[in-house]
Design a protein around this motif. Structure first.
Motif, mmCIF file in Angstrom:
data_model
loop_
_atom_site.group_PDB
_atom_site.id
_atom_site.type_symbol
_atom_site.label_atom_id
_atom_site.label_comp_id
_atom_site.label_asym_id
_atom_site.label_seq_id
_atom_site.Cartn_x
_atom_site.Cartn_y
_atom_site.Cartn_z
ATOM 1 N N MET A 131 31.825 69.536 12.778
ATOM 2 C CA MET A 131 32.526 70.451 13.695
ATOM 3 C C MET A 131 32.472 69.933 15.130
ATOM 4 O O MET A 131 33.454 70.037 15.876
ATOM 5 N N LYS A 132 31.336 69.345 15.529
ATOM 6 C CA LYS A 132 31.213 68.802 16.890
ATOM 7 C C LYS A 132 32.160 67.630 17.126
ATOM 8 O O LYS A 132 32.576 67.377 18.260
ATOM 9 N N ALA A 133 32.501 66.926 16.051
ATOM 10 C CA ALA A 133 33.439 65.810 16.176
ATOM 11 C C ALA A 133 34.881 66.290 16.325
ATOM 12 O O ALA A 133 35.751 65.525 16.752
ATOM 13 N N GLN A 134 35.121 67.571 16.000
ATOM 14 C CA GLN A 134 36.493 68.104 16.026
ATOM 15 C C GLN A 134 36.714 69.145 17.115
ATOM 16 O O GLN A 134 37.791 69.209 17.707
ATOM 17 N N PHE A 135 35.692 69.965 17.398
ATOM 18 C CA PHE A 135 35.866 71.099 18.308
ATOM 19 C C PHE A 135 35.006 70.927 19.567
ATOM 20 O O PHE A 135 33.958 70.292 19.546
ATOM 21 N N ALA A 136 35.449 71.550 20.643
ATOM 22 C CA ALA A 136 34.787 71.374 21.944
ATOM 23 C C ALA A 136 33.488 72.166 22.052
ATOM 24 O O ALA A 136 32.527 71.714 22.678
ATOM 25 N N HIS A 137 33.450 73.352 21.463
ATOM 26 C CA HIS A 137 32.287 74.235 21.632
ATOM 27 C C HIS A 137 31.736 74.615 20.254
ATOM 28 O O HIS A 137 32.348 75.398 19.524
ATOM 29 N N VAL A 138 30.574 74.071 19.915
ATOM 30 C CA VAL A 138 29.970 74.288 18.599
ATOM 31 C C VAL A 138 28.492 74.640 18.760
ATOM 32 O O VAL A 138 27.762 73.982 19.502
ATOM 33 N N ASP A 139 28.055 75.690 18.071
ATOM 34 C CA ASP A 139 26.643 76.051 17.995
ATOM 35 C C ASP A 139 26.195 75.960 16.544
ATOM 36 O O ASP A 139 26.933 76.373 15.633
ATOM 37 N N LEU A 295 40.297 64.341 7.364
ATOM 38 C CA LEU A 295 39.341 63.423 6.761
ATOM 39 C C LEU A 295 38.968 62.279 7.694
ATOM 40 O O LEU A 295 37.833 61.802 7.663
ATOM 41 N N GLU A 296 39.921 61.841 8.527
ATOM 42 C CA GLU A 296 39.611 60.734 9.434
ATOM 43 C C GLU A 296 38.548 61.114 10.464
ATOM 44 O O GLU A 296 37.903 60.254 11.068
ATOM 45 N N VAL A 297 38.332 62.410 10.664
ATOM 46 C CA VAL A 297 37.240 62.893 11.520
ATOM 47 C C VAL A 297 35.973 63.107 10.693
ATOM 48 O O VAL A 297 34.872 62.743 11.102
ATOM 49 N N THR A 298 36.136 63.682 9.503
ATOM 50 C CA THR A 298 34.997 64.054 8.662
ATOM 51 C C THR A 298 34.244 62.852 8.097
ATOM 52 O O THR A 298 33.004 62.799 8.148
ATOM 53 N N LEU A 299 34.946 61.883 7.544
ATOM 54 C CA LEU A 299 34.299 60.799 6.805
ATOM 55 C C LEU A 299 33.371 59.936 7.655
ATOM 56 O O LEU A 299 32.265 59.601 7.204
ATOM 57 N N PRO A 300 33.743 59.543 8.881
ATOM 58 C CA PRO A 300 32.786 58.759 9.683
ATOM 59 C C PRO A 300 31.486 59.501 9.961
ATOM 60 O O PRO A 300 30.411 58.885 10.018
ATOM 61 N N VAL A 301 31.570 60.813 10.133
ATOM 62 C CA VAL A 301 30.357 61.610 10.369
ATOM 63 C C VAL A 301 29.456 61.566 9.139
ATOM 64 O O VAL A 301 28.237 61.367 9.239
#
Length: 450
Positions: A131-139, A295-301
């Protein structure tokens, strides 16, 4: 309900309780704090937490006056919901909340909520990184160690909150409404608290009780309880499986994870080890899909993600022996995943606080790997009896954790592994499983090579 006009009574002077009081005071609500420990040092508590300086605090027996004065009772996760004073306040018509429900009332944005007997912390941490790789504000909050109430006053409208939620916390939700929920698995645990398996399952299923078919619940297709819940779930279900090829969902076969019929990644692309972590990754992929993360955001994480501390965590190799810290293996099912991940002859440290668990299935999964079982804590005799019943006789008892570690270090030979995966809670010998794991790591790191 206008929450500011309500009078609150927070129960439990630990981390969650103090955080709940702090939030309510910041929101200008009327709040008192109660703790059942008669020897609670209120002066010291206030010195350690200046935010409690002008808070009324009561310890020992809860007075009738305080019960009647409160509109809403806020229970810390460790406080059972069937204590006599809780039952009495319920009969009085008082609302019974937990810290999660309280925080949700003040929070902003979208919530991803993750529960399950095992895998919660790893999956929550991994989803948080995605989520931090995609969104600006994550807790990332909840049972993972950060009370939800400590972050809500700083949240933005576009906030994404990833919450690890325990069965204890789910007993006391009312309006809590995640956009995406997940039940990773359900196996017997905490029956000393929930009393019956039916109660425990119901608590887990409550995570999605306020969801609709426009929202998503991620469920384990291989688990008896979660599979049976698929047709009753109020949300749209995305399932994952390590045993079945799912046409609509995620599955694992021959070293490859598939999503909706298409190969996504190989297990060798990850740092995580063990089938349990393959399942955690599939759950994270499903959650990311539901949150519209590409997926291009999720997979590297996922590729870069390393094991969560205390969960099948590689510590060091000393004198040719690999040491693994699985202190978070606090029940038999979690500990099964720990021993399954081992590939070498293993000296296993087990035992601890008795939560009413049975150990047969755990011991059946030793599969010839365990060359020595070192037992500690309240359950050591119970586990030893069960192990002998299954033909395991290489057993040593230790009175202290340090003694157990000395036995492991002296008995381990080059090419072996030593695994702390107790299948029991840490209480009685340690404050928490983290302390148990830290002591294990400190002892391992202090081993001299010669």
């Amino acid at each position: 309900m206008e929450i500011q006009n309500q009078s609150f009574l927070v129960v439990g002077a630990g981390k969650s309780g103090v955080a709940a009081v702090s939030l309510l005071k910041e929101k200008k609500c009327s709040v008192r704090l109660y703790d059942g420990k008669e020897d609670l040092d209120i002066a010291q508590l206030k010195a350690e937490h200046p935010e409690l300086a002008d808070t009324e605090i009561l310890c020992g027996t809860l007075s009738e006056e305080w019960m009647k004065a409160a509109d809403i009772l806020v229970l810390s996760p460790g406080v059972p919901t069937d204590l006599p004073f809780v039952e009495k306040m319920r009969e009085m018509g008082k609302r019974i909340w937990g810290e999660i429900e309280l925080a949700y009332c003040f929070g902003k944005g979208q919530v991803v909520a993750i529960t399950g007997t095992n895998g919660k912390t790893t999956t929550t941490t991994l989803v948080g990184e995605i989520m931090k790789a995609q969104f600006a504000h994550v807790d990332v909050v909840g049972n993972i160690g950060i009370p939800y109430t400590t972050v809500v006053t700083k949240q933005e409208q576009d906030q994404v909150t990833v919450a690890e939620i325990s069965s204890f916390q789910l007993e006391t939700i009312e309006t809590f409404h995640p956009r995406v929920s997940a039940i990773l698995n359900i196996t017997p645990d905490h029956l000393n608290r929930h009393h019956t398996m039916e109660n425990y399952v119901a608590a887990k299923e409550a995570i999605c009780m306020n969801q609709t078919k426009n929202e998503v619940c991620v469920l384990n297709y291989d688990n008896e309880y979660t599979k049976n819940f698929i047709d009753r779930c109020p949300a749209k279900v995305i399932a994952f499986s390590s045993k079945e090829e799912l046409t609509d969902g995620y599955y694992y076969k021959d070293g490859v994870i598939y999503g909706h019929g298409k190969a996504i990644m190989k297990d060798t692309d990850m740092n995580l080890v063990g089938l349990c972590n393959i399942e955690n990754v599939m759950a994270a992929l499903a959650i990311a899909e539901a949150m519209e993360v590409p997926l291009e955001v999720t997979l590297p994480v996922i590729r870069d993600f390393k094991a969560v501390e205390h969960r099948i965590e590689f510590v060091a190799t000393k004198r040719g022996v690999d040491y693994y810290n699985d202190s978070k293996g606090t029940n038999p099912d979690a500990a099964i995943q720990g021993i399954r991940a081992m590939t070498k002859p293993t000296i296993l440290i087990g035992g601890g606080y008795d939560k009413g668990s049975e150990y047969d299935e755990w011991i059946e999964n030793f599969d010839g790997k365990v060359k020595l079982l070192v037992l500690i804590g309240q359950t050591k005799e119970k586990i030893a009896e069960c192990a002998r019943k299954h033909g395991i006789n290489q057993i040593t008892m230790a009175e202290t954790f340090e003694e157990a570690m000395n036995i492991c270090i002296s008995e381990a030979q080059s090419g072996d592994a030593v695994l702390l995966s107790p299948a029991c809670a840490s209480w009685g010998m340690f404050k928490c499983y983290e302390e148990r794991g830290e002591i294990f790591k400190n002892i391992v790191n202090a081993i001299k090579e010669s």
